[in-house]
Design a protein around this motif. Structure first.
Motif, PDB file in Angstrom:
ATOM      1  N   ALA A   1       0.857  -1.182   0.000  1.00  0.00           N
ATOM      2  CA  ALA A   1       0.000   0.000   0.000  1.00  0.00           C
ATOM      3  C   ALA A   1       0.894   1.232   0.000  1.00  0.00           C
ATOM      4  CB  ALA A   1      -0.916   0.007   1.225  1.00  0.00           C
ATOM      5  N   SER A   2       0.615   2.141  -0.923  1.00  0.00           N
ATOM      6  CA  SER A   2       1.392   3.378  -1.022  1.00  0.00           C
ATOM      7  C   SER A   2       0.819   4.414  -0.065  1.00  0.00           C
ATOM      8  CB  SER A   2       1.343   3.910  -2.459  1.00  0.00           C
ATOM      9  OG  SER A   2       1.995   3.029  -3.342  1.00  0.00           O
ATOM     10  N   GLU A   3       1.675   4.917   0.792  1.00  0.00           N
ATOM     11  CA  GLU A   3       1.232   5.844   1.831  1.00  0.00           C
ATOM     12  C   GLU A   3       1.643   7.273   1.520  1.00  0.00           C
ATOM     13  OE1 GLU A   3       1.069   5.740   6.624  1.00  0.00           O
ATOM     14  OE2 GLU A   3       3.080   5.536   5.783  1.00  0.00           O
ATOM     15  N   VAL A   4       0.732   8.192   1.815  1.00  0.00           N
ATOM     16  CA  VAL A   4       1.008   9.623   1.754  1.00  0.00           C
ATOM     17  C   VAL A   4       0.659  10.216   3.117  1.00  0.00           C
ATOM     18  CG1 VAL A   4       0.672   9.829  -0.736  1.00  0.00           C
ATOM     19  CG2 VAL A   4      -1.290  10.068   0.790  1.00  0.00           C
ATOM     20  N   PHE A   5       1.074  11.460   3.331  1.00  0.00           N
ATOM     21  CA  PHE A   5       0.972  12.035   4.666  1.00  0.00           C
ATOM     22  C   PHE A   5       0.152  13.308   4.686  1.00  0.00           C
ATOM     23  CE2 PHE A   5       4.339   9.075   5.053  1.00  0.00           C
ATOM     24  CZ  PHE A   5       4.359   8.689   6.382  1.00  0.00           C
ATOM     25  N   ALA A   6      -0.716  13.379   5.697  1.00  0.00           N
ATOM     26  CA  ALA A   6      -1.548  14.561   5.874  1.00  0.00           C
ATOM     27  C   ALA A   6      -0.736  15.756   6.355  1.00  0.00           C
ATOM     28  CB  ALA A   6      -2.671  14.259   6.871  1.00  0.00           C
ATOM     29  N   ASP A   7       0.212  15.501   7.237  1.00  0.00           N
ATOM     30  CA  ASP A   7       0.851  16.599   7.966  1.00  0.00           C
ATOM     31  C   ASP A   7       2.369  16.627   7.847  1.00  0.00           C
ATOM     32  OD1 ASP A   7       1.253  14.292   9.407  1.00  0.00           O
ATOM     33  OD2 ASP A   7       0.375  15.033  11.279  1.00  0.00           O
ATOM     34  N   ARG A   8       2.887  16.096   6.732  1.00  0.00           N
ATOM     35  CA  ARG A   8       4.322  16.189   6.469  1.00  0.00           C
ATOM     36  C   ARG A   8       4.565  16.882   5.136  1.00  0.00           C
ATOM     37  NH1 ARG A   8       8.019  12.811   8.770  1.00  0.00           N
ATOM     38  NH2 ARG A   8       9.484  14.217   7.721  1.00  0.00           N
ATOM     39  N   ARG A   9       5.654  17.650   5.067  1.00  0.00           N
ATOM     40  CA  ARG A   9       6.073  18.285   3.820  1.00  0.00           C
ATOM     41  C   ARG A   9       6.869  17.289   2.974  1.00  0.00           C
ATOM     42  NH1 ARG A   9       3.135  22.790   2.752  1.00  0.00           N
ATOM     43  NH2 ARG A   9       3.203  24.283   4.459  1.00  0.00           N
TER      44      ARG A   9
ATOM     45  N   ASP B   1      10.395  23.216   8.598  1.00  0.00           N
ATOM     46  CA  ASP B   1       9.109  23.159   7.900  1.00  0.00           C
ATOM     47  C   ASP B   1       8.715  21.710   7.570  1.00  0.00           C
ATOM     48  OD1 ASP B   1       6.847  24.397   6.835  1.00  0.00           O
ATOM     49  OD2 ASP B   1       7.699  24.479   4.815  1.00  0.00           O
ATOM     50  N   ALA B   2       9.237  20.747   8.313  1.00  0.00           N
ATOM     51  CA  ALA B   2       8.987  19.336   8.002  1.00  0.00           C
ATOM     52  C   ALA B   2       7.560  18.917   8.308  1.00  0.00           C
ATOM     53  CB  ALA B   2       9.962  18.452   8.764  1.00  0.00           C
ATOM     54  N   VAL B   3       6.966  19.501   9.344  1.00  0.00           N
ATOM     55  CA  VAL B   3       5.633  19.113   9.801  1.00  0.00           C
ATOM     56  C   VAL B   3       4.658  20.258   9.534  1.00  0.00           C
ATOM     57  CG1 VAL B   3       4.227  18.410  11.788  1.00  0.00           C
ATOM     58  CG2 VAL B   3       6.589  17.591  11.559  1.00  0.00           C
TER      59      VAL B   3
END
Length: 252
Positions: free
Chosen positions: A163-171, A185-187
């Motif tokens: 499963a390919s994951e993406v992030f809501a709160d990461r740059r 600015d990572a988060v």
């Protein structure tokens, strides 16, 4: 076409007298959870209670194995061999699988945590070791990894679902990797901005890199970090925004 995506959160990260996260508020809003297995956070009592809570909520359960680094919350890189990575993942996944079985359930997926996740995203040998460990524990388990990374490619080589994951709160960086946490600015702390990113990823498979480039990313599951100070509210608002955008939230 019906849009559908998994919304996952990292939970079960308390241990001993230390309490972290808003698990009770997050659980009703997500479709999958990644439960700490004692190496970066969590302990046997927390694992037991968190698995039972997830089963009661009808949420898919995943193991969240990490490097052995309680003090650094598993977010500091360590030099480990592929053989060590294999053993770490088998040990932790097997422990959580035991709690799931005791609760009348089973694991659905495995998602490495923190530095182990980011190391395996770029190191094919580590990624192969982790994918092999997942296969050897239970080849039905889904291996969750950063979209477009070595980890999702390793799943294919090992013959386990990915499963390919993406992030809501990461740059993101321009190459599709996550901005290192050492960068200020990572988060994404502003929830409104995080929601804009979530909707773009879920509906168009797009995200803006930190430096402005537009990236295309496969998105099977979206991660919300459970250690946010506003984790419960963030989970509620993100789920609501997805539903309003016509996206069905469902487990992998």
């Amino acid at each position: 076409m019906t849009l559908r995506i998994d919304l996952n959160a990292d939970i079960g990260e308390s241990f001993g007298a230390w309490r972290m996260g808003q698990d009770a508020a997050v659980l009703p809003q997500v479709s999958s959870v990644n439960i700490a297995c004692g190496f970066h956070a969590g302990d046997p009592m927390t694992m037991h209670a968190t698995v039972r809570a997830a089963v009661a909520q009808g949420v898919a359960i995943g193991a969240h194995p990490a490097l052995p680094d309680l003090q650094g919350f598993g977010r500091r890189e360590m030099r480990i061999t592929p053989e060590e990575a294999y053993a770490l993942v088998v040990y932790q996944t097997g422990a959580l699988a035991g709690f799931a079985a005791a609760a009348g359930s089973r694991l659905a997926h495995v998602k490495p945590h923190g530095a182990l996740y980011t190391m395996a995203a770029r190191d094919a040998a580590l990624a192969d070791a982790i994918a092999t460990a997942v296969r050897d524990v239970d080849r039905r388990l889904i291996l969750v990894g950063l979209a477009g990374s070595e980890l999702t490619r390793a799943a294919g080589r090992a013959g386990v679902p990915a499963a390919s994951e993406v992030f809501a709160d990461r740059r993101y960086e321009a190459d599709g990797t996550l901005t290192p946490r050492s960068h200020p600015d990572a988060v994404i702390h502003d929830l409104d901005i995080a929601i804009v990113q979530v909707i773009a990823l879920a509906t168009r498979g797009e995200v803006a890199a930190r430096t402005g480039e537009r990236l295309r990313l496969a998105a099977d599951t979206i991660c919300l970090h459970g250690d946010r100070a506003d984790a419960g509210e963030a989970a509620r608002r993100i789920r609501q925004a997805l539903l309003e955008a016509g996206v069905t939230v469902a487990s992998l």
